[in-house]
Scaffold this motif. Structure first.
Motif, PDB file in Angstrom:
ATOM      1  N   UNK A  28       0.834  -1.208   0.000  1.00 38.13           N
ATOM      2  CA  UNK A  28       0.000   0.000   0.000  1.00 38.13           C
ATOM      3  C   UNK A  28       0.864   1.252   0.000  1.00 38.13           C
ATOM      4  N   UNK A  29       1.934   1.249   0.791  1.00 35.38           N
ATOM      5  CA  UNK A  29       2.835   2.405   0.807  1.00 35.38           C
ATOM      6  C   UNK A  29       3.515   2.582  -0.547  1.00 35.38           C
ATOM      7  N   UNK A  30       3.884   1.468  -1.200  1.00 37.86           N
ATOM      8  CA  UNK A  30       4.549   1.542  -2.509  1.00 37.86           C
ATOM      9  C   UNK A  30       3.596   2.119  -3.552  1.00 37.86           C
ATOM     10  N   UNK A  31       2.364   1.638  -3.575  1.00 36.32           N
ATOM     11  CA  UNK A  31       1.379   2.145  -4.542  1.00 36.32           C
ATOM     12  C   UNK A  31       1.095   3.618  -4.279  1.00 36.32           C
ATOM     13  N   UNK A  32       0.971   3.999  -3.007  1.00 37.10           N
ATOM     14  CA  UNK A  32       0.706   5.400  -2.681  1.00 37.10           C
ATOM     15  C   UNK A  32       1.852   6.296  -3.146  1.00 37.10           C
ATOM     16  N   UNK A  33       3.093   5.831  -2.984  1.00 39.52           N
ATOM     17  CA  UNK A  33       4.240   6.624  -3.442  1.00 39.52           C
ATOM     18  C   UNK A  33       4.215   6.797  -4.957  1.00 39.52           C
ATOM     19  N   UNK A  34       3.848   5.734  -5.676  1.00 39.07           N
ATOM     20  CA  UNK A  34       3.772   5.848  -7.137  1.00 39.07           C
ATOM     21  C   UNK A  34       2.684   6.844  -7.551  1.00 39.07           C
ATOM     22  N   UNK A  35       1.534   6.783  -6.897  1.00 45.01           N
ATOM     23  CA  UNK A  35       0.439   7.696  -7.231  1.00 45.01           C
ATOM     24  C   UNK A  35       0.812   9.134  -6.872  1.00 45.01           C
ATOM     25  N   UNK A  36       1.478   9.326  -5.741  1.00 44.33           N
ATOM     26  CA  UNK A  36       1.903  10.674  -5.347  1.00 44.33           C
ATOM     27  C   UNK A  36       2.871  11.256  -6.367  1.00 44.33           C
ATOM     28  N   UNK A  37       3.782  10.425  -6.866  1.00 45.64           N
ATOM     29  CA  UNK A  37       4.711  10.892  -7.901  1.00 45.64           C
ATOM     30  C   UNK A  37       3.963  11.284  -9.170  1.00 45.64           C
ATOM     31  N   UNK A  38       2.974  10.459  -9.565  1.00 52.74           N
ATOM     32  CA  UNK A  38       2.178  10.791 -10.750  1.00 52.74           C
ATOM     33  C   UNK A  38       1.400  12.081 -10.546  1.00 52.74           C
ATOM     34  N   UNK A  39       0.900  12.314  -9.325  1.00 50.81           N
ATOM     35  CA  UNK A  39       0.146  13.539  -9.053  1.00 50.81           C
ATOM     36  C   UNK A  39       1.046  14.767  -9.184  1.00 50.81           C
ATOM     37  N   UNK A  40       2.247  14.708  -8.613  1.00 49.20           N
ATOM     38  CA  UNK A  40       3.166  15.847  -8.729  1.00 49.20           C
ATOM     39  C   UNK A  40       3.559  16.087 -10.183  1.00 49.20           C
ATOM     40  N   UNK A  41       3.829  15.015 -10.922  1.00 42.73           N
ATOM     41  CA  UNK A  41       4.194  15.160 -12.328  1.00 42.73           C
ATOM     42  C   UNK A  41       3.047  15.755 -13.137  1.00 42.73           C
ATOM     43  N   UNK A  42       1.815  15.350 -12.819  1.00 39.43           N
ATOM     44  CA  UNK A  42       0.657  15.896 -13.542  1.00 39.43           C
ATOM     45  C   UNK A  42       0.487  17.384 -13.272  1.00 39.43           C
ATOM     46  N   UNK A  43       0.582  17.780 -12.007  1.00 34.83           N
ATOM     47  CA  UNK A  43       0.462  19.194 -11.674  1.00 34.83           C
ATOM     48  C   UNK A  43       1.601  20.017 -12.276  1.00 34.83           C
ATOM     49  N   UNK A  44       2.805  19.468 -12.252  1.00 35.59           N
ATOM     50  CA  UNK A  44       3.944  20.174 -12.843  1.00 35.59           C
ATOM     51  C   UNK A  44       3.774  20.329 -14.346  1.00 35.59           C
ATOM     52  N   UNK A  45       3.254  19.289 -14.993  1.00 28.79           N
ATOM     53  CA  UNK A  45       3.030  19.372 -16.441  1.00 28.79           C
ATOM     54  C   UNK A  45       1.960  20.413 -16.761  1.00 28.79           C
ATOM     55  N   UNK A  46       0.895  20.443 -15.943  1.00 26.16           N
ATOM     56  CA  UNK A  46      -0.123  21.466 -16.140  1.00 26.16           C
ATOM     57  C   UNK A  46       0.476  22.865 -15.985  1.00 26.16           C
ATOM     58  N   UNK A  47       1.281  23.059 -14.959  1.00 27.63           N
ATOM     59  CA  UNK A  47       1.910  24.364 -14.750  1.00 27.63           C
ATOM     60  C   UNK A  47       2.830  24.727 -15.906  1.00 27.63           C
ATOM     61  N   UNK A  48       3.606  23.763 -16.388  1.00 23.52           N
ATOM     62  CA  UNK A  48       4.541  24.026 -17.482  1.00 23.52           C
ATOM     63  C   UNK A  48       3.805  24.408 -18.763  1.00 23.52           C
ATOM     64  N   UNK A  49       2.750  23.651 -19.085  1.00 22.07           N
ATOM     65  CA  UNK A  49       1.992  23.943 -20.309  1.00 22.07           C
ATOM     66  C   UNK A  49       1.319  25.314 -20.214  1.00 22.07           C
TER      67      UNK A  49
END
Length: 384
Positions: free
Chosen positions: A175-196
């Motif tokens: 559960x901790x591993x999956x949560x870390x992967x999802x958290x990374x995807x969330x930060x990358x998504x927000x960063x991509x939105x900000x960059x675009x």
């Protein structure tokens, strides 16, 4: 005589009392078989290769689970960005990541618990262990029965292992591993939105600067033409109509007069900073500056809320030891009963055959020697 034939009964009927007497006579065999079956199944239940399942109950995260993410989303909304990362987005990515086989394999290959479980295994055995473990990683939604509704939607995460402690630790780590992967995807998504969005704002800013430069150049040219016209018309001072209507030239206004036009032309000619003459340009530059300085690094992102942490299983999967012992005792008793009855039938048949041979011999002795006929060799005739 001890057998089923001791008590004859009409055809098609069974003397249950007689059968019960036969079983009672073989009670020692029956008890030994029952105890043996219960002992064997009890040992199998205790030392058998059972699997243990640890469970955890999850729900969609709320505002209190992700305060840093909430502040990040508020900052992005202020700058005109609608964040894609919502509570529903986190739950959906968690379910997809939990069920992804590639992610499951990556976790098993980096898990210290699983590495210890499979240490020393051959490559085929290790692959089989990985497949068995992946098959035991299950995420199930709440199911509604007939006429029943759940108070709130939730998910049940399950993981199977051959040891209860390992099952609990693996599920917690998973559960901790999956949560870390999802958290990374969330930060990358927000960063991509900000960059675009930042890139689009920069392009809009360049267009605005170009538009302001063209507007300034056109304004300076028109002021120059208007100044030359004012000089030619002899209008040196600003024109005051004292309440009367005054229609100025829209392309080359002369209302400011020669002195006013000269001053205005000097202002536009000397001012090279376009943003000092445009409010919208200053707003766009400020927006771009804020977007460039905005960090998208929410330190803590939780993709789920735990209602129940992974539990230590107290019972292995499948039937319990007591039930197994009961089934073993029943099977042993049935086999012993059949054996006792079969042995009784065999004894009865042997006794019947023995009784038949004894009756035949007794009848032969009782009838005496066979009568001799005249002329038989070795005998004397009464006429002799």
């Amino acid at each position: 005589m001890n057998g089923l034939s001791r008590h004859p009964h009409p055809a098609g009927e069974i003397d249950l009392l007689h059968l019960a007497r036969i079983v009672w006579q073989g009670r020692r065999t029956l008890m030994m078989a029952v105890l043996f079956g219960a002992a064997v199944t009890g040992l199998a239940g205790h030392f058998g290769g059972w699997t243990w399942t640890s469970e955890a109950v999850l729900v969609t995260p709320s505002l209190t689970d992700n305060p840093d993410l909430a502040l990040q989303r508020a900052s992005l909304k202020t700058l005109g960005i609608t964040p894609e990362v919502t509570d529903g987005w986190l739950s959906g990515r968690f379910i997809r990541t939990f069920s992804a086989r590639d992610v499951q394999l990556d976790f098993l290959q980096t898990s210290a618990v699983f590495q210890g479980m499979t240490a020393g295994l051959s490559a085929p055995a290790r692959v089989a262990a990985e497949n068995a473990m992946i098959k035991g990683m299950v995420l199930e939604p709440a199911l509604e029965g007939k006429g029943e509704k759940t108070l709130y939607p939730y998910l049940t995460a399950r993981l199977k292992a051959k040891d209860p402690g390992q099952a609990q630790r693996l599920l917690d780590d998973w559960l901790a591993y999956v949560n870390a992967r999802v958290a990374t995807m969330a930060r990358e998504t927000l960063e991509e939105q900000r960059r675009v969005h930042l890139e689009a704002m920069r392009q809009q800013l360049e267009l605005a600067r170009s538009r302001e430069a063209i507007t300034r150049e056109v304004t300076v040219n028109r002021l120059g033409y208007a100044l030359s016209l004012a000089k030619a018309a002899g209008v040196s001072q600003p024109v005051f109509t004292k309440g009367e209507a005054f229609h100025d030239d829209p392309d080359f206004p002369l209302g400011l007069g020669e002195k006013g036009l000269s001053r205005k032309l000097a202002i536009f000619s000397d001012e090279t900073d376009l943003r000092r003459l445009s409010v919208s340009l200053q707003e766009q530059e400020d927006m771009v500056s804020r977007l460039e300085k905005l960090p998208v690094t929410a330190p803590s992102i939780q993709a789920f809320h735990l209602l129940s942490r992974p539990v230590l299983p107290e019972q292995h999967d499948g039937p319990g030891t007591a039930l197994l012992m009961l089934l073993g005792a029943m099977v042993g008793g049935m086999l012993a009963t059949g054996l006792v009855l079969l042995r009784s039938v065999s004894h009865a048949q042997d006794n019947a055959l023995l009784s038949g041979s004894l009756l035949t011999e007794t009848a032969a002795v009782a009838s005496g020697p066979a009568p001799r006929t005249p002329g038989t060799p070795g005998t004397l005739s009464r006429y002799e």
